[in-house]
Design an enzyme around this catalytic site. Structure first.
Site, short mmCIF file in Angstrom:
data_model
loop_
_atom_site.label_atom_id
_atom_site.label_comp_id
_atom_site.label_asym_id
_atom_site.label_seq_id
_atom_site.Cartn_x
_atom_site.Cartn_y
_atom_site.Cartn_z
N GLU A 19 54.01 -52.93 31.33
CA GLU A 19 54.55 -51.64 32.49
C GLU A 19 53.88 -50.95 33.53
O GLU A 19 53.69 -51.91 34.54
CB GLU A 19 55.39 -50.59 31.78
CG GLU A 19 56.05 -50.13 33.14
CD GLU A 19 56.73 -49.02 32.82
OE1 GLU A 19 57.82 -48.43 33.42
OE2 GLU A 19 56.90 -48.51 31.75
N ASP A 64 55.21 -51.45 26.74
CA ASP A 64 55.69 -50.58 27.39
C ASP A 64 54.10 -48.75 27.06
O ASP A 64 55.27 -48.58 25.42
CB ASP A 64 57.28 -49.29 26.93
CG ASP A 64 57.37 -48.36 28.80
OD1 ASP A 64 56.35 -47.97 29.10
OD2 ASP A 64 58.47 -48.43 29.05
N ILE A 74 54.16 -45.75 27.10
CA ILE A 74 55.16 -44.84 27.01
C ILE A 74 56.80 -44.73 27.59
O ILE A 74 56.66 -44.79 29.05
CB ILE A 74 54.86 -43.01 28.22
CG1 ILE A 74 53.09 -42.56 27.34
CG2 ILE A 74 55.63 -41.84 27.42
CD1 ILE A 74 52.63 -41.56 28.12
N ASP A 75 57.93 -45.30 27.05
CA ASP A 75 58.48 -45.30 27.31
C ASP A 75 59.55 -44.35 27.54
O ASP A 75 60.05 -43.21 25.98
CB ASP A 75 59.72 -46.54 26.37
CG ASP A 75 61.54 -46.67 27.14
OD1 ASP A 75 61.08 -46.21 28.01
OD2 ASP A 75 61.98 -46.43 26.32
N THR A 95 58.81 -41.71 30.13
CA THR A 95 57.82 -40.93 30.86
C THR A 95 58.48 -39.36 31.27
O THR A 95 57.64 -38.40 31.62
CB THR A 95 56.82 -41.11 31.75
OG1 THR A 95 57.02 -42.70 31.43
CG2 THR A 95 56.17 -40.97 32.95
N ASP A 106 60.70 -52.44 27.92
CA ASP A 106 61.17 -51.43 27.35
C ASP A 106 62.62 -51.38 26.46
O ASP A 106 62.42 -50.92 25.40
CB ASP A 106 62.53 -50.96 29.03
CG ASP A 106 62.08 -50.61 29.62
OD1 ASP A 106 61.03 -49.48 29.45
OD2 ASP A 106 61.89 -50.80 31.00
#
Length: 306
Positions: A71, A90, A92-93, A95, A244
Protein backbone atom coordinates in the site's frame (compact mmCIF):
# COMPACT_ATOMS: atom_id res chain seq x y z
CA UNK A 1 2.15 -23.06 -8.89
CA UNK A 2 3.37 -26.63 -8.53
CA UNK A 3 6.94 -25.50 -7.89
CA UNK A 4 6.00 -23.01 -5.15
CA UNK A 5 6.02 -24.39 -1.62
CA UNK A 6 2.91 -22.61 -0.36
CA UNK A 7 3.35 -24.02 3.15
CA UNK A 8 6.82 -22.48 3.36
CA UNK A 9 5.45 -19.16 2.11
CA UNK A 10 2.71 -19.36 4.74
CA UNK A 11 5.24 -20.03 7.50
CA UNK A 12 7.36 -17.06 6.40
CA UNK A 13 4.33 -14.78 6.30
CA UNK A 14 3.26 -15.82 9.80
CA UNK A 15 6.75 -15.02 11.12
CA UNK A 16 6.69 -11.65 9.36
CA UNK A 17 3.20 -10.94 10.72
CA UNK A 18 4.32 -11.51 14.30
CA UNK A 19 7.31 -9.20 13.82
CA UNK A 20 5.02 -6.55 12.33
CA UNK A 21 2.63 -7.01 15.24
CA UNK A 22 5.40 -6.25 17.72
CA UNK A 23 6.22 -3.06 15.82
CA UNK A 24 2.58 -1.99 15.76
CA UNK A 25 2.10 -2.62 19.46
CA UNK A 26 5.32 -0.74 20.29
CA UNK A 27 4.08 2.39 18.53
CA UNK A 28 2.33 5.14 20.47
CA UNK A 29 -0.46 6.43 18.20
CA UNK A 30 -0.65 9.70 20.14
CA UNK A 31 2.96 10.62 19.37
CA UNK A 32 3.70 9.16 15.91
CA UNK A 33 3.78 11.25 12.74
CA UNK A 34 0.53 11.10 10.75
CA UNK A 35 -0.26 12.31 7.23
CA UNK A 36 -3.18 12.04 4.81
CA UNK A 37 -3.46 10.83 1.24
CA UNK A 38 -6.80 11.30 -0.53
CA UNK A 39 -8.43 13.36 2.22
CA UNK A 40 -8.66 13.79 5.99
CA UNK A 41 -10.02 10.27 6.55
CA UNK A 42 -7.40 8.56 4.33
CA UNK A 43 -4.62 8.34 6.90
CA UNK A 44 -1.05 7.06 6.77
CA UNK A 45 1.36 6.96 9.71
CA UNK A 46 5.10 6.51 10.08
CA UNK A 47 4.29 3.09 11.56
CA UNK A 48 2.54 2.00 8.34
CA UNK A 49 5.64 3.00 6.40
CA UNK A 50 8.12 1.40 8.82
CA UNK A 51 6.19 -1.87 8.88
CA UNK A 52 6.03 -2.01 5.09
CA UNK A 53 9.79 -1.42 4.83
CA UNK A 54 10.42 -4.31 7.21
CA UNK A 55 7.96 -6.60 5.41
CA UNK A 56 9.36 -5.73 1.99
CA UNK A 57 12.93 -6.35 3.13
CA UNK A 58 12.17 -9.73 4.69
CA UNK A 59 10.06 -10.99 1.80
CA UNK A 60 12.50 -9.82 -0.87
CA UNK A 61 15.33 -11.58 0.97
CA UNK A 62 13.31 -14.80 1.29
CA UNK A 63 11.75 -14.75 -2.20
CA UNK A 64 13.81 -12.45 -4.44
CA UNK A 65 12.08 -13.60 -7.65
CA UNK A 66 8.57 -12.73 -6.41
CA UNK A 67 6.97 -9.37 -7.13
CA UNK A 68 5.87 -7.10 -4.29
CA UNK A 69 2.89 -4.74 -4.10
CA UNK A 70 2.43 -2.74 -0.91
CA UNK A 71 0.00 0.00 0.00
CA UNK A 72 2.62 2.53 1.01
CA UNK A 73 4.82 2.03 -2.08
CA UNK A 74 1.96 1.76 -4.58
CA UNK A 75 2.13 4.24 -7.48
CA UNK A 76 -1.21 5.03 -9.10
CA UNK A 77 -1.22 4.21 -12.79
CA UNK A 78 2.17 2.48 -12.51
CA UNK A 79 1.89 -0.44 -10.07
CA UNK A 80 0.27 -3.50 -11.61
CA UNK A 81 -0.52 -7.01 -10.39
CA UNK A 82 0.60 -9.51 -13.02
CA UNK A 83 0.41 -13.30 -13.30
CA UNK A 84 3.78 -13.58 -11.55
CA UNK A 85 3.87 -14.73 -7.92
CA UNK A 86 3.21 -11.49 -6.04
CA UNK A 87 3.19 -10.57 -2.38
CA UNK A 88 0.31 -8.14 -1.78
CA UNK A 89 0.69 -6.33 1.53
CA UNK A 90 -1.18 -3.88 3.72
CA UNK A 91 1.11 -3.04 6.66
CA UNK A 92 -1.76 -1.74 8.80
CA UNK A 93 -5.29 -2.36 7.57
CA UNK A 94 -7.51 -0.20 9.72
CA UNK A 95 -5.16 2.75 10.18
CA UNK A 96 -7.95 4.99 11.47
CA UNK A 97 -8.68 2.39 14.14
CA UNK A 98 -4.95 2.22 14.90
CA UNK A 99 -4.52 5.95 15.47
CA UNK A 100 -7.55 5.90 17.80
CA UNK A 101 -6.20 2.84 19.67
CA UNK A 102 -9.36 1.03 18.62
CA UNK A 103 -8.32 -2.64 18.57
CA UNK A 104 -9.57 -3.58 15.08
CA UNK A 105 -6.39 -3.22 13.02
CA UNK A 106 -4.18 -5.83 11.45
CA UNK A 107 -1.40 -6.62 9.05
CA UNK A 108 -2.61 -8.28 5.85
CA UNK A 109 -0.14 -10.44 3.92
CA UNK A 110 -1.22 -12.18 0.73
CA UNK A 111 0.45 -14.13 -2.04
CA UNK A 112 -1.25 -14.15 -5.43
CA UNK A 113 -0.27 -16.52 -8.25
CA UNK A 114 -1.79 -16.02 -11.70
CA UNK A 115 -3.69 -13.11 -10.13
CA UNK A 116 -5.50 -15.49 -7.78
CA UNK A 117 -5.13 -15.53 -3.97
CA UNK A 118 -2.93 -18.47 -2.96
CA UNK A 119 -1.84 -17.74 0.63
CA UNK A 120 -3.34 -15.38 3.17
CA UNK A 121 -2.17 -14.30 6.62
CA UNK A 122 -4.07 -11.69 8.63
CA UNK A 123 -2.89 -10.85 12.14
CA UNK A 124 -4.51 -8.49 14.65
CA UNK A 125 -1.80 -7.89 17.28
CA UNK A 126 -4.14 -6.03 19.63
CA UNK A 127 -6.19 -9.19 20.09
CA UNK A 128 -3.33 -11.60 19.24
CA UNK A 129 -5.71 -13.10 16.70
CA UNK A 130 -4.35 -14.86 13.63
CA UNK A 131 -6.19 -15.95 10.46
CA UNK A 132 -4.43 -18.04 7.83
CA UNK A 133 -5.28 -19.80 4.60
CA UNK A 134 -3.47 -21.82 1.93
CA UNK A 135 -5.13 -22.64 -1.37
CA UNK A 136 -6.47 -26.17 -1.28
CA UNK A 137 -5.54 -26.72 2.37
CA UNK A 138 -8.19 -24.84 4.32
CA UNK A 139 -8.15 -21.78 6.53
CA UNK A 140 -7.77 -21.38 10.27
CA UNK A 141 -8.21 -19.01 13.19
CA UNK A 142 -6.01 -18.97 16.28
CA UNK A 143 -6.33 -16.91 19.46
CA UNK A 144 -3.32 -16.03 21.63
CA UNK A 145 -1.43 -16.88 18.48
CA UNK A 146 1.96 -15.44 19.42
CA UNK A 147 2.22 -17.22 22.78
CA UNK A 148 4.29 -20.34 23.32
CA UNK A 149 2.84 -23.82 23.42
CA UNK A 150 1.81 -24.62 26.98
CA UNK A 151 1.76 -20.93 27.89
CA UNK A 152 -1.59 -19.88 26.54
CA UNK A 153 -1.22 -20.60 22.83
CA UNK A 154 -4.72 -20.94 21.44
CA UNK A 155 -6.06 -23.91 19.53
CA UNK A 156 -5.82 -23.61 15.76
CA UNK A 157 -9.46 -23.86 14.70
CA UNK A 158 -10.47 -24.75 11.14
CA UNK A 159 -12.85 -22.29 9.50
CA UNK A 160 -15.73 -21.77 9.33
CA UNK A 161 -16.38 -21.93 13.05
CA UNK A 162 -19.72 -23.63 12.35
CA UNK A 163 -17.93 -26.74 11.14
CA UNK A 164 -17.86 -28.61 7.85
CA UNK A 165 -21.62 -28.18 7.30
CA UNK A 166 -22.23 -24.49 8.16
CA UNK A 167 -25.78 -23.16 8.56
CA UNK A 168 -27.75 -22.24 5.47
CA UNK A 169 -28.02 -18.60 4.54
CA UNK A 170 -31.41 -16.98 4.78
CA UNK A 171 -32.50 -13.71 3.22
CA UNK A 172 -31.19 -10.27 4.15
CA UNK A 173 -33.70 -9.90 6.96
CA UNK A 174 -31.72 -12.45 8.96
CA UNK A 175 -28.25 -11.49 7.72
CA UNK A 176 -25.47 -9.72 9.58
CA UNK A 177 -23.89 -7.49 6.95
CA UNK A 178 -20.63 -5.56 7.13
CA UNK A 179 -20.33 -2.25 5.29
CA UNK A 180 -17.71 0.49 5.06
CA UNK A 181 -18.03 4.12 4.02
CA UNK A 182 -14.48 4.26 2.67
CA UNK A 183 -12.48 7.45 2.15
CA UNK A 184 -14.31 8.82 -0.90
CA UNK A 185 -17.21 10.85 0.44
CA UNK A 186 -18.65 12.48 -2.67
CA UNK A 187 -19.59 11.61 -6.23
CA UNK A 188 -21.62 8.73 -7.64
CA UNK A 189 -19.74 6.00 -5.80
CA UNK A 190 -20.62 7.63 -2.50
CA UNK A 191 -24.24 8.07 -3.60
CA UNK A 192 -24.52 4.37 -4.54
CA UNK A 193 -23.25 3.43 -1.10
CA UNK A 194 -25.52 5.85 0.73
CA UNK A 195 -28.63 4.73 -1.18
CA UNK A 196 -27.76 1.07 -0.65
CA UNK A 197 -27.06 1.49 3.07
CA UNK A 198 -30.38 3.26 3.53
CA UNK A 199 -32.29 0.60 1.59
CA UNK A 200 -30.59 -2.20 3.52
CA UNK A 201 -31.67 -0.63 6.80
CA UNK A 202 -35.18 0.52 5.86
CA UNK A 203 -38.37 -1.37 6.72
CA UNK A 204 -39.82 -3.57 4.01
CA UNK A 205 -43.00 -1.50 4.15
CA UNK A 206 -40.89 1.42 2.93
CA UNK A 207 -39.18 -0.52 0.16
CA UNK A 208 -36.20 -1.59 2.23
CA UNK A 209 -34.56 -4.92 2.92
CA UNK A 210 -34.86 -4.64 6.74
CA UNK A 211 -31.42 -6.25 7.06
CA UNK A 212 -30.83 -8.18 10.28
CA UNK A 213 -27.92 -5.95 11.29
CA UNK A 214 -25.07 -3.86 9.90
CA UNK A 215 -21.53 -3.68 11.24
CA UNK A 216 -18.41 -1.74 10.29
CA UNK A 217 -15.13 -3.19 11.56
CA UNK A 218 -13.01 -0.54 9.85
CA UNK A 219 -10.73 -3.11 8.21
CA UNK A 220 -11.42 -4.92 4.94
CA UNK A 221 -9.15 -7.79 5.90
CA UNK A 222 -10.87 -8.32 9.25
CA UNK A 223 -14.30 -8.06 7.62
CA UNK A 224 -13.31 -10.85 5.21
CA UNK A 225 -11.90 -12.99 8.01
CA UNK A 226 -15.12 -12.54 10.01
CA UNK A 227 -17.04 -13.72 6.92
CA UNK A 228 -14.69 -16.68 6.60
CA UNK A 229 -15.27 -17.53 10.26
CA UNK A 230 -19.05 -17.31 9.81
CA UNK A 231 -19.31 -14.37 12.21
CA UNK A 232 -20.64 -12.19 9.39
CA UNK A 233 -22.91 -13.32 6.57
CA UNK A 234 -22.03 -10.67 4.00
CA UNK A 235 -19.42 -7.96 3.48
CA UNK A 236 -19.87 -5.28 0.77
CA UNK A 237 -17.15 -2.80 -0.13
CA UNK A 238 -16.20 -0.37 -2.85
CA UNK A 239 -13.00 1.64 -3.00
CA UNK A 240 -10.51 -0.64 -1.27
CA UNK A 241 -7.51 -2.11 -3.06
CA UNK A 242 -6.01 -5.54 -3.69
CA UNK A 243 -3.79 -5.25 -0.59
CA UNK A 244 -6.91 -4.84 1.54
CA UNK A 245 -8.51 -8.05 0.27
CA UNK A 246 -5.88 -10.44 -1.12
CA UNK A 247 -5.10 -12.28 2.13
CA UNK A 248 -8.67 -12.29 3.41
CA UNK A 249 -9.96 -13.49 0.04
CA UNK A 250 -7.79 -16.60 0.24
CA UNK A 251 -8.96 -17.25 3.81
CA UNK A 252 -12.60 -16.78 2.74
CA UNK A 253 -12.25 -19.13 -0.23
CA UNK A 254 -10.71 -21.84 1.90
CA UNK A 255 -13.58 -21.55 4.39
CA UNK A 256 -16.11 -22.23 1.64
CA UNK A 257 -17.11 -18.61 1.11
CA UNK A 258 -17.36 -16.74 -2.14
CA UNK A 259 -16.18 -13.38 -3.42
CA UNK A 260 -18.14 -11.80 -6.27
CA UNK A 261 -18.39 -8.28 -7.59
CA UNK A 262 -19.90 -5.55 -5.48
CA UNK A 263 -21.61 -4.40 -8.68
CA UNK A 264 -24.68 -6.39 -9.73
CA UNK A 265 -24.45 -9.28 -12.16
CA UNK A 266 -20.72 -10.06 -12.10
CA UNK A 267 -19.97 -13.44 -10.53
CA UNK A 268 -16.27 -13.57 -11.40
CA UNK A 269 -14.44 -10.48 -10.18
CA UNK A 270 -10.79 -9.52 -10.43
CA UNK A 271 -8.38 -9.29 -7.51
CA UNK A 272 -7.88 -5.59 -8.20
CA UNK A 273 -11.47 -4.76 -9.19
CA UNK A 274 -11.84 -2.51 -6.10
CA UNK A 275 -15.53 -3.50 -5.78
CA UNK A 276 -16.32 -6.63 -3.75
CA UNK A 277 -19.14 -8.64 -2.23
CA UNK A 278 -18.13 -11.48 0.09
CA UNK A 279 -20.48 -14.13 1.46
CA UNK A 280 -19.68 -16.72 4.10
CA UNK A 281 -19.65 -20.43 3.39
CA UNK A 282 -23.02 -22.13 3.79
CA UNK A 283 -24.67 -25.40 2.85
CA UNK A 284 -27.23 -23.46 0.81
CA UNK A 285 -28.58 -19.99 0.06
CA UNK A 286 -25.45 -18.26 -1.21
CA UNK A 287 -26.65 -17.61 -4.76
CA UNK A 288 -30.01 -16.39 -3.53
CA UNK A 289 -28.49 -14.00 -0.99
CA UNK A 290 -26.05 -12.53 -3.52
CA UNK A 291 -28.86 -11.91 -5.97
CA UNK A 292 -31.03 -10.35 -3.25
CA UNK A 293 -28.17 -8.01 -2.31
CA UNK A 294 -27.59 -7.06 -5.95
CA UNK A 295 -31.32 -6.29 -6.25
CA UNK A 296 -30.97 -3.83 -3.36
CA UNK A 297 -28.18 -2.06 -5.24
CA UNK A 298 -30.42 -1.97 -8.32
CA UNK A 299 -29.06 0.07 -11.21
CA UNK A 300 -26.27 1.51 -9.11
CA UNK A 301 -22.67 0.87 -10.13
CA UNK A 302 -19.44 1.83 -8.40
CA UNK A 303 -16.41 2.64 -10.53
CA UNK A 304 -13.01 3.27 -8.92
CA UNK A 305 -9.84 4.17 -10.78
CA UNK A 306 -6.40 2.68 -10.12
Amino acid sequence: MADIDLQAVHDTLVSVAFEAGRMILAANPSSISTDTKLNAVDIVTETDQAVERMVSSRLRDAYPSFAFVGEETYQAGVTRITDAPTFIVDPIDGTTNFVHSFPNACISLGLAVDRQPAVGVVYNPFQDLLFTGIRGRGSYMQRNASLEAGKGLGEKVKLPLGGANPPALGDLSSALVSIEWGSQRDGENFEVKARTFRKLAAARENGGAMVGGMRSLGSAALNLCACAAGQLDVYWEGGCYAWDVAAGWCILNEAGGRMVSGNPGIWDTELDSRVYLAVRGARSGLKELVEEFWKVIGDGKMDYKH
